[in-house]
Design an enzyme around this catalytic site. Structure first.
Site, short mmCIF file in Angstrom:
data_model
loop_
_atom_site.label_atom_id
_atom_site.label_comp_id
_atom_site.label_asym_id
_atom_site.label_seq_id
_atom_site.Cartn_x
_atom_site.Cartn_y
_atom_site.Cartn_z
N SER A 189 0.87 -1.18 0.00
CA SER A 189 0.00 0.00 0.00
C SER A 189 0.91 1.23 0.00
CB SER A 189 -0.93 -0.01 1.21
OG SER A 189 -0.20 0.11 2.41
N GLN A 226 -6.93 -1.71 6.90
CA GLN A 226 -5.75 -2.53 6.60
C GLN A 226 -5.19 -3.25 7.83
OE1 GLN A 226 -2.58 -1.13 3.72
NE2 GLN A 226 -1.38 -1.10 5.59
N GLU A 227 -5.14 -2.55 8.98
CA GLU A 227 -4.48 -3.16 10.14
C GLU A 227 -5.17 -2.79 11.45
OE1 GLU A 227 -0.31 -1.93 9.99
OE2 GLU A 227 -0.35 -2.15 7.82
N GLU A 258 1.53 -9.65 6.51
CA GLU A 258 2.35 -9.39 7.70
C GLU A 258 2.11 -10.40 8.82
OE1 GLU A 258 1.62 -5.30 8.77
OE2 GLU A 258 2.47 -4.56 6.90
N ASP A 278 -4.22 0.97 11.40
CA ASP A 278 -3.73 1.64 10.20
C ASP A 278 -4.84 1.51 9.18
OD1 ASP A 278 -2.62 2.67 7.94
OD2 ASP A 278 -0.95 1.25 7.81
N GLU A 284 -3.52 5.44 12.17
CA GLU A 284 -2.62 5.82 11.06
C GLU A 284 -3.43 6.00 9.78
OE1 GLU A 284 0.75 3.12 10.77
OE2 GLU A 284 0.72 3.32 8.58
N LYS A 310 9.59 5.26 7.61
CA LYS A 310 10.01 4.07 6.85
C LYS A 310 11.20 4.50 6.00
CE LYS A 310 5.36 2.12 6.10
NZ LYS A 310 4.17 2.26 5.20
N SER A 356 8.72 2.02 11.32
CA SER A 356 7.87 0.97 10.74
C SER A 356 8.57 0.06 9.73
CB SER A 356 6.67 1.62 10.06
OG SER A 356 5.87 0.67 9.40
N HIS A 357 8.12 -1.18 9.76
CA HIS A 357 8.44 -2.16 8.72
C HIS A 357 7.61 -1.87 7.48
CE1 HIS A 357 4.85 -5.04 9.90
NE2 HIS A 357 4.48 -3.78 9.84
N ARG A 358 7.78 -2.69 6.44
CA ARG A 358 6.90 -2.70 5.27
C ARG A 358 6.20 -4.05 5.22
NH1 ARG A 358 7.31 1.99 2.05
NH2 ARG A 358 5.17 1.28 1.71
N SER A 359 5.17 -4.14 4.38
CA SER A 359 4.48 -5.43 4.30
C SER A 359 5.38 -6.50 3.67
CB SER A 359 3.17 -5.31 3.54
OG SER A 359 3.35 -4.62 2.34
N LYS A 368 6.34 -0.24 14.65
CA LYS A 368 5.31 -1.10 14.06
C LYS A 368 6.03 -2.16 13.24
CE LYS A 368 2.58 0.01 10.47
NZ LYS A 368 1.41 0.36 9.62
#
Ligand SMILES: O=C(O)[C@@H](CO)OP(=O)(O)O
Ligand SMILES: [Mg+2]
Length: 401
Positions: free
Chosen positions: A42, A154-155, A196, A232, A275, A327, A354-357, A378
């Site tokens: 995303s 999404q989350e 994730e 998120d 988010e 990120k 943050s990480h990414r997917s 995250k």
């Protein structure tokens, strides 16, 4: 001592099975650093450009590597990142790819730390960092771009804000993830997993709020410290220009309705974090929502700010949000990511690393979160590429890196 003597680039697998860029940086005195670029699904419209890995590697070999070898010191991060910017020559790394840039930037930082014999978080954050730990936001239910036939939001993120230690926080999120699975079982709801590792059940967003709320309360009772949750919404993915609103299946919400909806959910579920509740161009909507509930919860800009100081400054001027997602691959270098954190903190915004997917076993963001004294990190809840970061946080707290 930290003069760079070699930079090696290769394609490796990410957690979605796609290729991504890995970099090795070597220095004169034998220092070594290795890092890999993550990848979003995303992705925000204003992110730095991720090139196909083969192209990014070829371009970086041509333009960036010659400017680094025997020219730049891995211990001087600004010098490394300045050379990457100069080699690229664009604002958004479209020439060498933000994936090559971020992999080299992070690998150089690790090589610099290696020469110093210091853990990465100390090299990046200084001798006095490492006392405070971020609260891990753990993705426990999700859908959107990360899973088909699941929630629109999404989350749904567990947030163990009262955990006495980072280790207890990490295990609390895992307990919420496990409890969600039991509750879904009790409801005879099958659930696959999203990119994730969050549960991706075919349920409405309203039901997901109930399930996560119940799981969080159960775990809070069991563990005896405060566990809340956040979201998120990745609302840029929900927003449809033609519909002039946010599309939730058959229902479309106008911007005002979206602001009302999010504010109501913040009240009803005591959300600690939201988010991207609005589209990535809607500074005004973010400002409205921040005005309404910003004293009760974090309103965080991900696709809105894309770790970019100019977009963050626009947000600060507009009163949009009170928090920024960081990120490194959205902007391309660690120096740029640090600049974004610094601008945020100076203006009372919390940084969330943050990480990414799409991820690898790279643990740089765990060190980045400790180095910058970030409020939250995250990085998922379970699944190897997520636990790599969470376990690294536990090791940092245990002085074992
Ligand atoms: O939207 C996000 O915050 C991220 C990570 O959870 O997703 P993606 O990497 O797909 O952009
Ligand atoms: Mg996001």
């Amino acid at each position: 001592m930290t003069l760079i003597t070699d930079v090696r680039l290769r394609r490796v697998l990410d957690s979605r099975g796609n290729p991504t860029v890995e970099a090795d940086v070597l220095t004169q005195s034998g220092g070594f650093g290795r890092a890999a670029a993550p990848s979003g699904a995303s992705t925000g419209e204003y992110e730095a450009i991720e090139l196909p890995p083969s192209e990014a590697i070829a371009a970086a070999r041509r333009h960036a590597v010659p400017r680094l070898i025997e020219e730049v010191h891995a211990g001087n991060q600004r010098e490394v990142d300045g050379a990457l910017r100069a080699a690229d020559g664009t604002d958004n790394f479209s020439e060498i790819g933000a994936n090559s840039a971020v992999a080299i930037s992070m690998a150089a930082a690790k090589a610099g730390a290696d020469v110093l014999g210091a853990p990465l978080y100390q090299h990046l954050g200084g001798a006095f960092r490492g006392e405070n730990f971020p609260v891990p936001l753990g993705n426990v239910v999700g859908g959107g771009e990360h899973a088909k036939e699941a929630t629109h939001i999404q989350e749904f993120l567990a947030a163990p804000v009262g955990a006495p230690s980072v280790s207890e926080a990490v295990f609390a999120n895992a307990a919420v993830h496990a409890r969600v699975s039991e509750i879904l079982d009790e409801r005879d709801t099958p659930a696959a997993k999203g990119d994730e590792g969050a549960w991706a059940p075919p349920i409405s967003d309203a039901e997901a709020f109930e399930v996560v709320d119940e799981a969080v309360s159960d775990v809070e009772d069991e563990l005896g410290f405060e566990v809340r949750f956040g979201l998120d919404m990745a609302a840029a993915e929900l927003y449809d220009d033609d519909e002039d609103g946010y599309v939730y299946g058959d229902e479309v919400k106008s911007t005002d309705e979206q602001v009302d909806y999010v504010a109501e959910m913040v009240e009803e579920y005591d959300l600690v974090y939201v988010e991207d509740p609005l589209d990535e161009d809607d500074y005004e909507g973010f400002a409205d929502l921040t005005e309404r509930v910003g004293d009760q919860t974090l309103i965080c800009g991900d696709d809105l700010f894309v770790t970019n100081v100019e977009r963050l400054q626009d947000g600060i001027d507009a009163g949009a949000g009170n928090s920024i997602l960081i990120k490194p691959n959205q902007i391309g270098t660690l120096s740029d990511a640090f600049d974004a954190v610094e601008l945020a903190v100076r203006n009372g915004y919390d940084a969330v690393i943050s990480h990414r997917s799409g991820e690898t076993e790279d643990t740089t963001i765990a060190h980045l979160a400790v180095a910058t004294d970030a409020a939250f990190i995250k990085t998922g809840t379970v699944q190897g590429e997520r636990t790599a970061k969470l376990n690294e946080l536990i090791r940092i707290a245990d002085d074992a890196v």
